[in-house]
Design a protein around this motif. Structure first.
Motif, short mmCIF file in Angstrom:
data_model
loop_
_atom_site.label_atom_id
_atom_site.label_comp_id
_atom_site.label_asym_id
_atom_site.label_seq_id
_atom_site.Cartn_x
_atom_site.Cartn_y
_atom_site.Cartn_z
N ARG A 88 0.84 -1.20 0.00
CA ARG A 88 0.00 0.00 0.00
C ARG A 88 0.88 1.25 0.00
NH1 ARG A 88 -1.76 3.33 3.90
NH2 ARG A 88 -3.73 4.44 3.56
N ALA A 89 1.84 1.29 0.93
CA ALA A 89 2.70 2.48 1.04
C ALA A 89 3.52 2.68 -0.23
CB ALA A 89 3.63 2.33 2.25
N SER A 90 4.10 1.57 -0.71
CA SER A 90 4.96 1.66 -1.87
C SER A 90 4.17 2.08 -3.11
CB SER A 90 5.62 0.30 -2.08
OG SER A 90 6.34 0.26 -3.25
N MET A 91 2.96 1.57 -3.21
CA MET A 91 2.12 1.87 -4.37
C MET A 91 1.63 3.32 -4.33
SD MET A 91 1.35 0.02 -6.90
CE MET A 91 0.34 0.19 -8.34
N ILE A 92 1.28 3.80 -3.16
CA ILE A 92 0.83 5.20 -3.05
C ILE A 92 1.94 6.12 -3.53
CG2 ILE A 92 0.31 7.05 -1.41
CD1 ILE A 92 -1.37 5.06 0.16
N GLU A 93 3.16 5.80 -3.11
CA GLU A 93 4.30 6.63 -3.52
C GLU A 93 4.51 6.54 -5.03
OE1 GLU A 93 7.97 5.79 -1.39
OE2 GLU A 93 8.98 6.83 -3.03
N THR A 94 4.46 5.30 -5.55
CA THR A 94 4.68 5.12 -6.98
C THR A 94 3.63 5.84 -7.81
OG1 THR A 94 5.59 2.96 -6.50
CG2 THR A 94 5.00 3.39 -8.76
N LEU A 95 2.37 5.74 -7.37
CA LEU A 95 1.29 6.31 -8.19
C LEU A 95 1.36 7.83 -8.26
CD1 LEU A 95 -1.84 4.13 -7.41
CD2 LEU A 95 -0.37 4.12 -9.42
N SER A 96 2.13 8.45 -7.37
CA SER A 96 2.22 9.90 -7.43
C SER A 96 3.44 10.34 -8.23
CB SER A 96 2.28 10.48 -6.01
OG SER A 96 3.51 10.12 -5.44
N SER A 97 4.14 9.39 -8.86
CA SER A 97 5.37 9.80 -9.54
C SER A 97 5.09 10.28 -10.96
CB SER A 97 6.36 8.64 -9.55
OG SER A 97 5.73 7.51 -10.05
N ASP A 98 6.09 10.97 -11.50
CA ASP A 98 5.94 11.59 -12.81
C ASP A 98 5.69 10.58 -13.92
OD1 ASP A 98 6.30 14.10 -11.74
OD2 ASP A 98 8.47 14.10 -12.05
N TYR A 99 6.35 9.41 -13.82
CA TYR A 99 6.18 8.47 -14.94
C TYR A 99 4.80 7.86 -14.99
CZ TYR A 99 7.78 5.26 -11.29
OH TYR A 99 7.92 4.57 -10.11
N ILE A 100 4.09 7.88 -13.86
CA ILE A 100 2.70 7.42 -13.87
C ILE A 100 1.84 8.44 -14.63
CG2 ILE A 100 0.68 7.00 -12.41
CD1 ILE A 100 2.67 4.70 -12.46
N ARG A 101 2.14 9.72 -14.41
CA ARG A 101 1.45 10.76 -15.17
C ARG A 101 1.73 10.59 -16.66
NH1 ARG A 101 3.55 16.59 -13.99
NH2 ARG A 101 5.29 15.64 -15.07
N THR A 102 2.99 10.28 -17.01
CA THR A 102 3.33 10.05 -18.41
C THR A 102 2.51 8.88 -18.96
OG1 THR A 102 5.59 10.74 -17.92
CG2 THR A 102 5.22 9.59 -20.01
N ALA A 103 2.42 7.80 -18.18
CA ALA A 103 1.68 6.63 -18.65
C ALA A 103 0.22 6.99 -18.92
CB ALA A 103 1.77 5.51 -17.62
N ARG A 104 -0.36 7.81 -18.03
CA ARG A 104 -1.74 8.24 -18.25
C ARG A 104 -1.83 9.12 -19.49
NH1 ARG A 104 -2.48 9.10 -12.27
NH2 ARG A 104 -3.43 7.15 -11.60
N ALA A 105 -0.81 10.00 -19.67
CA ALA A 105 -0.83 10.91 -20.81
C ALA A 105 -0.71 10.17 -22.13
CB ALA A 105 0.31 11.93 -20.68
N LYS A 106 -0.20 8.94 -22.09
CA LYS A 106 -0.12 8.15 -23.32
C LYS A 106 -1.49 7.67 -23.76
CE LYS A 106 4.33 5.78 -22.93
NZ LYS A 106 4.89 4.45 -22.59
N GLY A 107 -2.45 7.69 -22.85
CA GLY A 107 -3.77 7.19 -23.18
C GLY A 107 -3.99 5.76 -22.71
#
Lengths: 322, 331
Positions: A208-227
């Motif tokens: 849970r802790a590790s995932m919360i941190e990961t989901l707030s990272s820039d590359y997750i935003r990039t992944a979302r921006a890819k569609g």
């Protein structure tokens, strides 16, 4: 090259562990020869001297250690005073059930704990997230022997759907391999769950802790921006990163898991190394104690090496630096 | 030419600890195909939020309400279901970010990350996608592109990573490319290379670019049209030359005054270089903004007068292409 170096340092570590355990046992109060004699119903001074000579107990401690080390290299772990059998064959009989138990517990705790933690991380302030936190707290705070005993009481008297003692049903000795395997699995369920609870709690919390941190990272935003779909974003781009600390944790905790297995095996009468060392300690059976300690150190060292290699495979940043 | 992107009265409100806060206030602008539209302003002015709202990348938990319209060709993006919008995102509307060092996933290879976008939006076989990824990496000027496919982000420099991000963003030949401070984290020589690359791409693919930056100097070289944002609002908007030569809003004037000037002749004559100017004060915090009655720049404005603190200035149209929101223009 790298792996060779690791194996070599692992071997050195094992020798160190053997020496340390050997000296620690020397410090334990009581005379081994008397303990052996005691189990035979007492003995005279002459007989005690003879026992000391037979087992090499009259030699200086250091030479005892070197003799022992020399024997260990040839896989001779000595003879049990209590069982009157070679320690190596005792361990060979018992190691299977313990590995089965420990691996099932790891499997259960990872397969349930990690997804729970990930789902909780997707909505950090949702109901599921709080339930996971609560579950983790309760699971972590519950002593293994207590939850084991509760399971025994519950499944022995209230709903007797799982066997609460032993490894297999003796009446099925002659049945086919398949039937016997199913029977072992049936026996495995309660001990494995008992042992898994604590680690399930830890892994879900960590995930849970590790995932919360990961989901707030820039590359997750990039992944979302890819569609990409949210499922791909979370489980492919997120989990692959979030799982890294969990691999390390799982490796480091293998030792704790083994010591937990001693309690679980005792509660459920599981014929593994845990029960063996428990009985050996009560009987002051030093060769057996030492033997089990060596085998468990080897297992811990191997587990750590495996998790290290797993980490290297999962994280390209480390692979290249090695 | 028909408008490619048309934003009408976009208003975004957040739920915060201090209550509901207006983050974007009445944002309107249009983007034509192949145009470079610059958005300028300090940190906290709402530039990035506008971009994130366009991409619908804002965390839904934060959003209290979002109003207005964002037309991409004829579709209102704000009304499009998430699933439909995902087909456009990364495909026809793409974005590159401020942080090249952390915007690529560390555990996947460059090749994987580029082909992922291609395979998602285009009907390609994995091998074709690989070839296309090599072309793209060559296009953005990465040496030895074939070898780069197998590289991981940590093996590349910041400038190289931003090139990879650009390759990813242009992989599906987007109509709109949003570049949010794409060079902030890079050193100066690399900055110039990245801007050259963006210009090349804009000309080659006729991609419209929304270029977000705090650097008016960059916009002076790149943009066709410029919007200046302050505290979640566009305070002045016009063609590049209008904004640079005849800025009407005191905030725009201060921003332009902040462009460092290098006077070669004065330096040769041994005169000390002019001092760098700055705008005193900071952008007011969002929570304060929502209680503000007057102009949000009033507290820092060198030309402030009575009306500024009581009335929010409307947008005054100065000519066909330039507008500004300042009470001074009423006179």
């Amino acid at each position: 090259m790298n792996i060779l170096r690791r194996v070599f340092s692992g071997l050195l570590l094992i020798i160190g562990v053997i020496a340390l355990n050997f000296f620690l046992l020397q410090l334990a109060p009581g005379d081994t020869a008397e303990a052996i004699a005691g189990s035979m119903g007492g003995a005279s001074e002459e007989l005690l001297a003879e026992i000391r000579q037979t087992y090499g107990l009259d030699k200086p401690v250091l030479s005892q250690l070197f003799i022992y080390l020399g024997d260990v290299i040839t896989f001779d772990l000595g003879t049990s005073y209590f069982y009157n059998q070679p320690v190596s064959s005792l361990i060979a009989q018992r190691i299977g059930p313990t590995i089965l138990l420990v691996l099932s517990a790891i499997f259960l705790s990872l397969c349930i704990g990690v997804p729970l933690g990930v789902m909780a991380a997707e909505k950090p302030s949702g109901g599921l997230s709080y339930s996971v936190t609560l579950l983790a707290l309760v699971g972590y705070a519950t002593p293994v022997f207590w939850s084991g005993l509760m399971f025994v009481i519950f499944f022995a008297s209230v709903i007797p759907i799982f066997p609460v003692q032993g490894f297999e049903d003796i009446s099925l000795r002659k049945a086919s391999f398949f039937v016997r395997s199913l029977d072992v699995l049936h026996h495995l369920i309660l001990p494995a769950i008992t042992l898994a609870i604590i680690y399930l709690a830890q892994y879900s919390r960590m995930a849970r802790a590790s995932m919360i941190e990961t989901l707030s990272s820039d590359y997750i935003r990039t992944a979302r921006a890819k569609g990409l779909s949210e499922l791909t974003v979370v489980y492919k781009h997120g989990l692959r990163n979030a799982v890294l600390p969990i691999i390390t944790l799982a490796g480091l905790q293998f030792g704790n898991l083994l010591s937990g297995a001693i309690l679980v095996e005792t509660v459920f009468n599981w014929p593994g190394l845990g029960r063996l060392i428990f009985d050996a300690i009560l009987a002051r059976d030093y060769p057996t104690i030492l033997g089990v300690l060596i085998i468990s150190s080897v297992m811990v060292i191997v587990a750590n090496m495996l998790s290290d290699m797993g980490y290297r495979l999962a994280d390209p940043r480390i692979l290249k630096q090695g | 030419m028909a408008d490619l992107l048309k934003i009408e009265n976009l208003e975004l409100k957040f739920n915060t600890r201090h209550g509901i806060v207006k983050v974007l206030d009445n944002i309107s602008f249009t983007l034509k195909p192949g145009e470079i539209f610059g958005v300028a302003g300090e940190s906290g002015s709402g530039k990035s939020m506008t971009a994130m709202a366009l991409m619908r990348l804002i965390d839904k938990k934060l959003i209290h309400s979002i109003q207005g319209k964002i037309f991409f060709r004829d579709t209102n993006l704000l009304e499009l279901p998430e699933k439909e919008f995902r087909k456009l995102r990364g495909n026809k509307i793409a974005m590159i970010f401020q942080e090249p060092m952390t915007s690529l996933n560390p555990v996947f290879s460059i090749g994987f990350q580029i082909t992922e976008t291609l395979l998602l939006h285009q009907n390609l076989k994995p091998k074709e996608a690989d070839e296309k990824a090599i072309d793209l990496l060559a296009r953005v000027g990465l040496p030895d592109p074939k070898k780069r496919l197998k590289n991981y982000p940590h093996e590349l420099s910041g400038g190289q990573r931003q090139r990879v991000m650009i390759a990813m963003a242009i992989s599906c030949r987007p109509d709109v490319l949003i570049a949010d401070e794409p060079t902030t984290a890079l050193d100066t020589t690399v900055q110039a290379q990245i801007f050259d690359l963006l210009l090349d791409i804009q000309q080659e693919l006729n991609t419209a670019i929304i270029l977000i930056t705090h650097d008016m100097g960059v916009l002076a070289q790149m943009a066709d049209e410029i919007a200046v944002m302050y505290a979640g609002r566009i305070v002045e908007q016009g063609l590049r030359d209008q904004i640079l030569d005849t800025p009407e809003h005191p905030y725009t004037q201060s921003l332009i005054a902040c462009i460092p000037k290098v006077d070669v002749r004065a330096e040769a004559a041994g005169k000390p270089p002019a001092d760098l100017s700055e705008i005193a004060g900071v952008v007011p915090p969002l929570a304060e903004l929502s209680t503000l009655k007057g102009c949000s720049f009033a507290g820092r404005c060198p030309k402030v007068f009575d009306t500024c603190s009581t009335l929010k200035p409307p947008h005054f149209r100065l000519n066909k292409t330039q507008t500004a929101a300042c009470h001074l223009l009423e006179k």
